[in-house]
Design a protein around this motif. Structure first.
Motif, PDB file in Angstrom:
ATOM      1  N   SER A   2      -0.681  16.475   1.102  1.00 21.69           N
ATOM      2  CA  SER A   2       0.350  18.046   0.760  1.00 21.69           C
ATOM      3  C   SER A   2      -0.152  18.019  -1.391  1.00 21.69           C
ATOM      4  N   MET A   3       0.410  17.108  -1.721  1.00 20.95           N
ATOM      5  CA  MET A   3       0.170  16.714  -2.853  1.00 20.95           C
ATOM      6  C   MET A   3      -0.594  17.212  -4.602  1.00 20.95           C
ATOM      7  N   THR A   4      -2.235  17.305  -3.458  1.00 20.78           N
ATOM      8  CA  THR A   4      -3.366  17.716  -4.223  1.00 20.78           C
ATOM      9  C   THR A   4      -4.471  18.260  -3.398  1.00 20.78           C
ATOM     10  N   ASP A   5      -4.573  19.004  -4.802  1.00 20.36           N
ATOM     11  CA  ASP A   5      -6.087  20.178  -4.337  1.00 20.36           C
ATOM     12  C   ASP A   5      -7.547  19.807  -4.513  1.00 20.36           C
TER      13      ASP A   5
ATOM     14  N   GLU B 292     -10.998  18.097  -3.711  1.00 17.09           N
ATOM     15  CA  GLU B 292     -12.130  17.635  -2.984  1.00 17.09           C
ATOM     16  C   GLU B 292     -12.096  15.839  -2.575  1.00 17.09           C
ATOM     17  N   ASP B 293     -12.368  15.328  -3.566  1.00 16.78           N
ATOM     18  CA  ASP B 293     -12.420  13.692  -3.392  1.00 16.78           C
ATOM     19  C   ASP B 293     -11.005  13.454  -3.382  1.00 16.78           C
ATOM     20  N   GLU B 294      -9.894  13.603  -3.346  1.00 14.51           N
ATOM     21  CA  GLU B 294      -8.937  13.118  -2.473  1.00 14.51           C
ATOM     22  C   GLU B 294      -8.557  13.419  -1.901  1.00 14.51           C
ATOM     23  N   ILE B 295      -8.625  14.621  -1.463  1.00 11.11           N
ATOM     24  CA  ILE B 295      -8.654  15.247   0.220  1.00 11.11           C
ATOM     25  C   ILE B 295      -9.279  14.005   1.523  1.00 11.11           C
ATOM     26  N   ARG B 296     -10.727  14.379   1.228  1.00  5.56           N
ATOM     27  CA  ARG B 296     -11.769  13.612   2.013  1.00  5.56           C
ATOM     28  C   ARG B 296     -11.064  12.085   2.123  1.00  5.56           C
ATOM     29  N   MET B 297     -10.749  11.439   0.610  1.00  2.77           N
ATOM     30  CA  MET B 297     -10.466   9.555   0.830  1.00  2.77           C
ATOM     31  C   MET B 297      -8.728   9.789   1.617  1.00  2.77           C
ATOM     32  N   ILE B 298      -8.249  10.937   1.518  1.00  2.00           N
ATOM     33  CA  ILE B 298      -6.787  10.921   2.280  1.00  2.00           C
ATOM     34  C   ILE B 298      -6.950  10.692   4.322  1.00  2.00           C
ATOM     35  N   CYS B 299      -8.066  12.052   4.549  1.00  2.26           N
ATOM     36  CA  CYS B 299      -8.851  11.986   5.688  1.00  2.26           C
ATOM     37  C   CYS B 299      -8.881  11.051   6.252  1.00  2.26           C
ATOM     38  N   ALA B 300      -9.683   9.971   5.744  1.00  5.35           N
ATOM     39  CA  ALA B 300     -10.782   8.833   5.643  1.00  5.35           C
ATOM     40  C   ALA B 300      -9.768   8.148   6.038  1.00  5.35           C
TER      41      ALA B 300
ATOM     42  N   ILE C 144       0.802  -1.142  -0.036  1.00  9.96           N
ATOM     43  CA  ILE C 144       0.141   0.163  -0.086  1.00  9.96           C
ATOM     44  C   ILE C 144       0.874   1.515   0.574  1.00  9.96           C
ATOM     45  N   ILE C 145       1.677   0.801   0.629  1.00 14.00           N
ATOM     46  CA  ILE C 145       2.832   2.416   1.117  1.00 14.00           C
ATOM     47  C   ILE C 145       3.295   2.921   0.007  1.00 14.00           C
ATOM     48  N   SER C 146       3.634   1.101  -1.456  1.00  9.21           N
ATOM     49  CA  SER C 146       4.254   1.502  -1.703  1.00  9.21           C
ATOM     50  C   SER C 146       3.712   2.085  -3.457  1.00  9.21           C
ATOM     51  N   ASP C 147       2.904   1.730  -3.198  1.00  5.42           N
ATOM     52  CA  ASP C 147       1.927   2.372  -4.406  1.00  5.42           C
ATOM     53  C   ASP C 147       0.993   3.368  -4.533  1.00  5.42           C
ATOM     54  N   LEU C 148       1.104   4.511  -2.502  1.00  4.20           N
ATOM     55  CA  LEU C 148       1.092   5.531  -2.398  1.00  4.20           C
ATOM     56  C   LEU C 148       1.872   6.107  -3.004  1.00  4.20           C
ATOM     57  N   ASN C 149       3.073   6.292  -2.933  1.00  5.88           N
ATOM     58  CA  ASN C 149       4.321   5.944  -3.466  1.00  5.88           C
ATOM     59  C   ASN C 149       4.605   6.839  -5.033  1.00  5.88           C
ATOM     60  N   LYS C 150       3.840   5.337  -5.712  1.00  3.83           N
ATOM     61  CA  LYS C 150       4.248   5.880  -6.950  1.00  3.83           C
ATOM     62  C   LYS C 150       2.633   6.174  -8.023  1.00  3.83           C
ATOM     63  N   ALA C 151       1.839   6.662  -7.026  1.00  5.36           N
ATOM     64  CA  ALA C 151       0.606   6.892  -7.883  1.00  5.36           C
ATOM     65  C   ALA C 151       0.674   8.203  -8.096  1.00  5.36           C
ATOM     66  N   ILE C 152       1.079   8.761  -9.349  1.00  7.73           N
ATOM     67  CA  ILE C 152       1.642   9.686  -9.984  1.00  7.73           C
ATOM     68  C   ILE C 152      -0.251   9.893 -10.873  1.00  7.73           C
ATOM     69  N   GLY C 153      -0.381  10.747 -10.798  1.00  9.22           N
ATOM     70  CA  GLY C 153      -2.516  10.954 -11.987  1.00  9.22           C
ATOM     71  C   GLY C 153      -2.568  10.860 -10.617  1.00  9.22           C
ATOM     72  N   HIS C 154      -4.094  11.912 -11.092  1.00  9.72           N
ATOM     73  CA  HIS C 154      -5.645  12.055  -9.930  1.00  9.72           C
ATOM     74  C   HIS C 154      -5.774  10.180 -10.346  1.00  9.72           C
ATOM     75  N   GLU C 155      -6.019  10.045 -10.851  1.00 10.17           N
ATOM     76  CA  GLU C 155      -7.197   8.140 -11.285  1.00 10.17           C
ATOM     77  C   GLU C 155      -5.739   7.152 -10.870  1.00 10.17           C
ATOM     78  N   ARG C 156      -4.815   7.530 -10.588  1.00 10.31           N
ATOM     79  CA  ARG C 156      -3.986   6.156 -10.347  1.00 10.31           C
ATOM     80  C   ARG C 156      -3.780   6.455  -8.417  1.00 10.31           C
ATOM     81  N   ARG C 157      -3.849   8.534  -8.370  1.00 11.63           N
ATOM     82  CA  ARG C 157      -4.028   8.373  -6.861  1.00 11.63           C
ATOM     83  C   ARG C 157      -5.082   7.939  -5.687  1.00 11.63           C
ATOM     84  N   ILE C 158      -6.227   8.444  -6.867  1.00 11.68           N
ATOM     85  CA  ILE C 158      -7.358   7.874  -5.926  1.00 11.68           C
ATOM     86  C   ILE C 158      -7.235   5.868  -6.043  1.00 11.68           C
ATOM     87  N   ALA C 159      -7.130   5.031  -7.223  1.00 10.41           N
ATOM     88  CA  ALA C 159      -6.930   4.125  -7.122  1.00 10.41           C
ATOM     89  C   ALA C 159      -6.352   3.787  -5.862  1.00 10.41           C
TER      90      ALA C 159
END
Length: 164
Positions: free
Chosen positions: A126-129, A131-139, A77-92
Motif C-alpha cells: 500500500s506504500m508504493t507505486d 512497478e518493480d516493488e509491486i511485482r516483487m511484493i506480489c511474488a 524479515i518482518i522487522s526489516d520490511l517494517n523499517k524499510a524506508i526508501g526505494h532501495e531499502r524496500r527493494i532489499a
C-alpha cells in the motif's frame, strides 16, 4: 569497488522436459545502485499441491530448533520490511523476504502467515507505486500463501480483500 552480493537459490522445477522434475537456478543480485529482480520459479502456479496429482502438500518434519530458527528468521524479515524506508531499502527487504519465503515447506509457510507476513507485505504494498516493488511484493505474497488451506483461509479472513 562493486558492492554486489550474489545469491543463488535452488528451486525444484515441476518439469524439466522429460517429466522427471529437475532444478532451476534463480539469480538474485543486490547492489547499492541497482537491483535485479527476484522471480519465483512457480509464479504461475496457484498451489503446488494442485499440480502434483491431488496429493497433500509436502510437509518437512522439523525439530523444535528448526521451528525456533524459522520463527527467528521470519521475525527479522518482518522487522526489516517494517523499517524499510526508501526505494532501495524496500527493494532489499523485499528481495530478502522472497529469498526466505521461496520454498515448499507447508509448516514453515504456516508459521510465516501466523506471524503476520501477509499483513506486513500488504502494508508495504500500500506504500508504493513502483512497478518493480509491486511485482516483487506480489511474488512474496504468492510464496507465503503456499501454506495449508486452513491457515490460508484464516489469514485471508484477517487481511481480507486488502491483499487483493
Amino acid at each position: 569497488n562493486n558492492n554486489t552480493n550474489t545469491t543463488t537459490v535452488m528451486a525444484l522445477s515441476s518439469n524439466n522436459g522429460n517429466g522427471n522434475g529437475g532444478t532451476t537456478k534463480h539469480r538474485v543480485v543486490n547492489s547499492l545502485h541497482g537491483t535485479d529482480s527476484y522471480e519465483s520459479g512457480y509464479s504461475h502456479m496457484s498451489r503446488r499441491s494442485d499440480h502434483l496429482g491431488g496429493g497433500p502438500p509436502r510437509t518437512i518434519h522439523k525439530t523444535d530448533h528448526d521451528r525456533n530458527e524459522t520463527i527467528h528468521n521470519v521475525k527479522i524479515i518482518i522487522s526489516d520490511l517494517n523499517k524499510a524506508i526508501g526505494h532501495e531499502r524496500r527493494i532489499a527487504a523485499i528481495t530478502n523476504a522472497c529469498a526466505e519465503f521461496d520454498h515448499w515447506d507447508t509448516d514453515k509457510h504456516n508459521i510465516e502467515l501466523q506471524l503476520g507476513c501477509s499483513n506486513v507485505l500488504s502494508m508495504v504494498l500500500s506504500m508504493t507505486d513502483n512497478e518493480d516493488e509491486i511485482r516483487m511484493i506480489c511474488a512474496a505474497l504468492e510464496m507465503v500463501y503456499r501454506a495449508s488451506t486452513a491457515v490460508v483461509s484464516k489469514t485471508f479472513q484477517d487481511v481480507g480483500p486488502d491483499v487483493v
